[in-house]
Scaffold this active site. Sequence first.
Site, PDB file in Angstrom:
ATOM      1  N   HIS A 192       4.773 -20.240  31.473  1.00 22.43           N
ATOM      2  CA  HIS A 192       4.292 -19.508  30.307  1.00 22.43           C
ATOM      3  C   HIS A 192       4.015 -18.048  30.634  1.00 22.43           C
ATOM      4  O   HIS A 192       3.580 -17.709  31.736  1.00 22.43           O
ATOM      5  CB  HIS A 192       3.012 -20.144  29.767  1.00 22.43           C
ATOM      6  CG  HIS A 192       3.234 -21.378  28.954  1.00 22.43           C
ATOM      7  ND1 HIS A 192       4.123 -21.420  27.904  1.00 22.43           N
ATOM      8  CD2 HIS A 192       2.687 -22.617  29.046  1.00 22.43           C
ATOM      9  CE1 HIS A 192       4.109 -22.639  27.375  1.00 22.43           C
ATOM     10  NE2 HIS A 192       3.259 -23.378  28.055  1.00 22.43           N
TER      11      HIS A 192
ATOM     12  N   CYS B   4       7.799 -16.318  28.023  1.00 24.79           N
ATOM     13  CA  CYS B   4       7.642 -15.544  26.790  1.00 24.79           C
ATOM     14  C   CYS B   4       7.130 -14.136  27.101  1.00 24.79           C
ATOM     15  O   CYS B   4       6.486 -13.900  28.122  1.00 24.79           O
ATOM     16  CB  CYS B   4       6.650 -16.236  25.865  1.00 24.79           C
ATOM     17  SG  CYS B   4       7.153 -17.870  25.290  1.00 24.79           S
TER      18      CYS B   4
END
Length: 388
Positions: free
Chosen positions: A190, A246
């Site tokens: 992440h 991301c």
Amino acid sequence: MASRRERCSWCGVQLLVPAEAQSIRCSLCQAITKVQPHDHPLAQVRDTINHAATRIINMVSTTVTGPVSSYAGGGGGGTTYGYGYYVQPQPPRPVLLPLPSAHGRKRAVLCGVSYRGKSYKIKGSINDVNCMRYFLVEKLGFPNDSILILTEDETSPVKIPTKENMRLALRWLVQGCQAGDSLVFHFSGHGSQVPDSDMDEIDGFDETLCPLDYETEGMIVDDEINETIVRPLPKGATLHAIIDSCYSGTILDLPFVCKMNREGYYTWEEQKCPQDIYKGTSGGLALCFSACNDNQISVDTNALAGNAATGALTYSFIQAVENEPGLTYGRLLNAMRQAIRGAKTGGLRLSGPIASLINRALFNTEITQEPQLSSSDKFDIYAKQFLL
């Protein structure tokens, strides 16, 4: 005189030493350890050095069994990794923090975080690392012992992808770096953003990586990544980062971002900030392939590799380089973008969203993801050959 315990000078395991022995062979790693009298004035210093050396060596010792038959790992008969082959050690250097035997012209840190047991867990991160390790070793000639792996599957505590271990790994990557070295940093996990606190971001946000323990220890901010592995890079050395997360477009805070349209035309956009802080190298070349722009979401998907969940960037990167030897940076960037665009029609969806993105996944929002290229220097992306 009774026997006593000493640490192996190579692997650090405790050995039971007979009273009169002057040396002993370790039953685990077969290294010879010279034994000082217990009351020798250098004994305490030696033990401290051995403890420090053990921590560094354990981080870079890698064991692999084979053969490895395919990199994708999808379906049956894929990649096999395990333990069983031990790399014969060399005697440690007599310095306080010895360079590991892995120091050389090719080194890599591969970090995959799956966040097991969390609502935002990711299925493909460890697959990504296994694929990247096979690719670097079998296709690009990286030595096994020059690759440091951090995942939740590792048994050594120093190889779990916590914030502190990731920081140590990044420092190791550039330690003693010289002209001619090729360094790789791969992260699959992440990413997020936090408000910019030092006025060095055009959009007002710092990009971050999320270690396994980021909820308690915090995230790793792009400023720190740049300071750790970009700015120390000496002339003649090259760093490639492949960041599958991301909001990762400028995760290395490099001075130039390649802005490309769908027809392949591009310009280099300089990332000037009000503070005019230097974000380049010490003469080397740093490049980053990131999963998406700073305002986009990356995906964990099985639309590209069949039954195996992978990060879209990692899979498309390896596939493009394998399918077209000698390709340029521009061709590589285009190939990755085309692969991800094509896969979207086959059901490419986010399967491991971080908390702030859950609503988008629930409402099946279309995912926009375009791999990005950033660099410490401008160059002709259609003339410069990609090379690791």
